[in-house]
Motif scaffolding. Structure first.
Motif, short mmCIF file in Angstrom:
data_model
loop_
_atom_site.label_atom_id
_atom_site.label_comp_id
_atom_site.label_asym_id
_atom_site.label_seq_id
_atom_site.Cartn_x
_atom_site.Cartn_y
_atom_site.Cartn_z
N ASP A 148 0.82 -1.22 0.00
CA ASP A 148 0.00 0.00 0.00
C ASP A 148 0.84 1.27 0.00
N SER A 149 2.07 1.18 -0.49
CA SER A 149 2.96 2.34 -0.47
C SER A 149 2.76 3.21 -1.70
N ARG A 150 3.27 4.42 -1.61
CA ARG A 150 3.29 5.37 -2.71
C ARG A 150 4.73 5.70 -3.06
N ILE A 151 4.93 6.39 -4.16
CA ILE A 151 6.26 6.88 -4.50
C ILE A 151 6.54 8.11 -3.65
N THR A 152 7.57 8.05 -2.83
CA THR A 152 7.88 9.16 -1.93
C THR A 152 9.09 9.97 -2.36
N ARG A 153 9.93 9.39 -3.24
CA ARG A 153 11.10 10.13 -3.72
C ARG A 153 11.38 9.76 -5.17
N VAL A 154 11.60 10.77 -5.97
CA VAL A 154 11.96 10.58 -7.37
C VAL A 154 13.40 11.04 -7.56
N THR A 155 14.21 10.17 -8.12
CA THR A 155 15.59 10.53 -8.45
C THR A 155 15.68 10.68 -9.96
N MET A 156 16.22 11.79 -10.40
CA MET A 156 16.32 12.05 -11.83
C MET A 156 17.78 12.12 -12.25
N GLY A 157 18.13 11.34 -13.27
CA GLY A 157 19.46 11.44 -13.85
C GLY A 157 19.59 12.76 -14.60
N PHE A 158 20.54 13.59 -14.19
CA PHE A 158 20.67 14.96 -14.71
C PHE A 158 21.97 15.12 -15.48
N ARG A 159 21.87 15.54 -16.76
CA ARG A 159 23.05 15.70 -17.60
C ARG A 159 23.41 17.16 -17.85
N ASP A 160 22.58 18.09 -17.39
CA ASP A 160 22.79 19.53 -17.60
C ASP A 160 22.82 19.89 -19.09
N ASP A 161 21.93 19.27 -19.87
CA ASP A 161 21.76 19.65 -21.26
C ASP A 161 20.32 20.10 -21.46
N ASP A 162 19.98 20.52 -22.67
CA ASP A 162 18.64 21.06 -22.92
C ASP A 162 17.55 20.03 -22.60
N ALA A 163 17.79 18.77 -22.98
CA ALA A 163 16.79 17.73 -22.73
C ALA A 163 16.58 17.53 -21.24
N SER A 164 17.66 17.56 -20.45
CA SER A 164 17.55 17.38 -19.01
C SER A 164 16.78 18.53 -18.36
N TRP A 165 17.03 19.74 -18.83
CA TRP A 165 16.32 20.89 -18.25
C TRP A 165 14.84 20.84 -18.57
N THR A 166 14.49 20.38 -19.76
CA THR A 166 13.08 20.24 -20.11
C THR A 166 12.41 19.17 -19.25
N LEU A 167 13.10 18.03 -19.09
CA LEU A 167 12.58 16.95 -18.27
C LEU A 167 12.49 17.36 -16.81
N LEU A 168 13.43 18.20 -16.37
CA LEU A 168 13.48 18.63 -14.98
C LEU A 168 12.17 19.29 -14.55
N ASP A 169 11.67 20.22 -15.35
CA ASP A 169 10.44 20.92 -14.99
C ASP A 169 9.25 19.96 -14.96
N LEU A 170 9.23 18.99 -15.89
CA LEU A 170 8.14 18.02 -15.92
C LEU A 170 8.16 17.16 -14.66
N VAL A 171 9.33 16.63 -14.31
CA VAL A 171 9.45 15.77 -13.12
C VAL A 171 9.15 16.56 -11.86
N ALA A 172 9.60 17.81 -11.80
CA ALA A 172 9.34 18.64 -10.62
C ALA A 172 7.85 18.87 -10.42
N SER A 173 7.12 19.09 -11.52
CA SER A 173 5.68 19.32 -11.40
C SER A 173 4.97 18.07 -10.90
N ILE A 174 5.44 16.89 -11.33
CA ILE A 174 4.84 15.64 -10.86
C ILE A 174 5.13 15.44 -9.38
N CYS A 175 6.36 15.71 -8.96
CA CYS A 175 6.73 15.57 -7.55
C CYS A 175 5.87 16.49 -6.68
N ALA A 176 5.67 17.71 -7.14
CA ALA A 176 4.85 18.65 -6.37
C ALA A 176 3.41 18.15 -6.27
#
Length: 292
Positions: A148-176
């Motif tokens: 009965d658990s939920r996802i409590t932490r998301v770890t994102m592999g970050f490369r500091d490129d354009d694709a990572s920055w785009t993905l970053l905002d998406l993942v952050a919105s889901i975490c929030a």
């Protein structure tokens, strides 16, 4: 939103269903279990052979869907359904059902020949990764989350490129949205030392400079997220002499999930694993979501 989980009646590992329900519980969404059975030939052959085969496949599909519903019933707080379809190709049939169901994520299990507790990509999953238009989540072999658990932490592999920055905002919105913390990780794998001793110092200097740049990128990303209002965020520069060592240097919990982006240089719009993402997959002990 629906999570489409691939279910096979011939596997004892139900980690994919458990993971899909863990996702659905976190987002208050639904799970749909799908079994793909072989499709008969378009033209009849040798009497009723083809018809008998189709009847057998239909029976197998119906039995598998019923079995999947029994497994899903253990997750009483998750709304779930199960069906079966006939197809010549499992990845193709799954992708077609993604469109039909409006699914936002495909969830699969690991191969039975891989080490227990690690993610192993099968040939079918590999083809799915190259053709799916939605993210694909892979559960480690034998995955068993806390009941009965939920996802409590998301770890994102970050490369500091354009694709990572785009993905970053998406993942952050889901975490929030789901109330999970976010951890950014850049994997620093030290290259093997060269034989020529005169080049060792140069090699170490280059690696040290790269680490400094990577840490600066992580710090900038954390500042960006906190400016956006996401407080529960951290960054880790994971180091090791191998990908396995770098992954092991990071602490992983039973309610963690790792998100990696597909290759940012490949021309295909679908999920296409670059060498780094593929190595991360092979060494992961937590579920991995590969995002196109």
């Amino acid at each position: 939103m629906t999570y489409l989980v691939c279910y096979s009646p011939h596997k004892d590992d139900i980690g994919a269903i458990d993971l899909a329900c863990q996702f659905a519980r976190s987002e208050h969404d639904t799970v749909h279990a799908l079994t793909v059975v072989p499709r008969g030939w378009e033209t009849a052959v040798a009497g009723d052979t083809d018809r008998d085969f189709e009847q057998w496949a239909a029976q197998e599909g119906a039995a598998s869907a019923a079995e999947a519903l029994e497994v899903l019933a253990r997750h009483t707080d998750v709304v779930s359904t199960a069906t079966w379809v006939a197809g010549r190709s499992v990845p193709q049939a799954v992708c077609e059902q993604v469109d039909a169901l409006g699914a936002s994520l495909i969830v699969v299990g690991s191969g039975e020949n891989g080490p227990r507790g690690y993610v192993t990509v099968t040939s079918k999953t590999d083809r799915m990764l190259h053709s799916a238009a939605v993210p694909v989540a892979i559960a480690p072999r034998g995955y068993r989350p806390v009941p009965d658990s939920r996802i409590t932490r998301v770890t994102m592999g970050f490369r500091d490129d354009d694709a990572s920055w785009t993905l970053l905002d998406l993942v952050a919105s889901i975490c929030a949205r789901i109330g999970a913390s976010l951890r950014l990780v850049t994997f620093a794998v030290r290259p093997r030392r060269m034989v020529v001793s005169a080049m060792r110092d140069d090699e170490s200097d280059i690696f040290a400079q790269w680490k400094s740049q990577a840490q600066a990128g992580l710090d900038e990303a954390v500042t960006h997220l906190r400016d956006q209002g996401l407080v529960d965020v951290e960054a880790v520069l994971a180091q090791g002499r191998s990908w396995g060592g770098a992954m092991d240097s990071v602490e992983w919990g039973r309610e963690d999930v790792l998100v990696v982006g597909s290759s940012s240089t490949h021309k295909l719009a679908q999920v296409f694993l670059g060498s780094s993402a593929a190595k991360i997959l092979r060494n992961s002990t937590v579920p991995v979501i590969v995002v196109p």
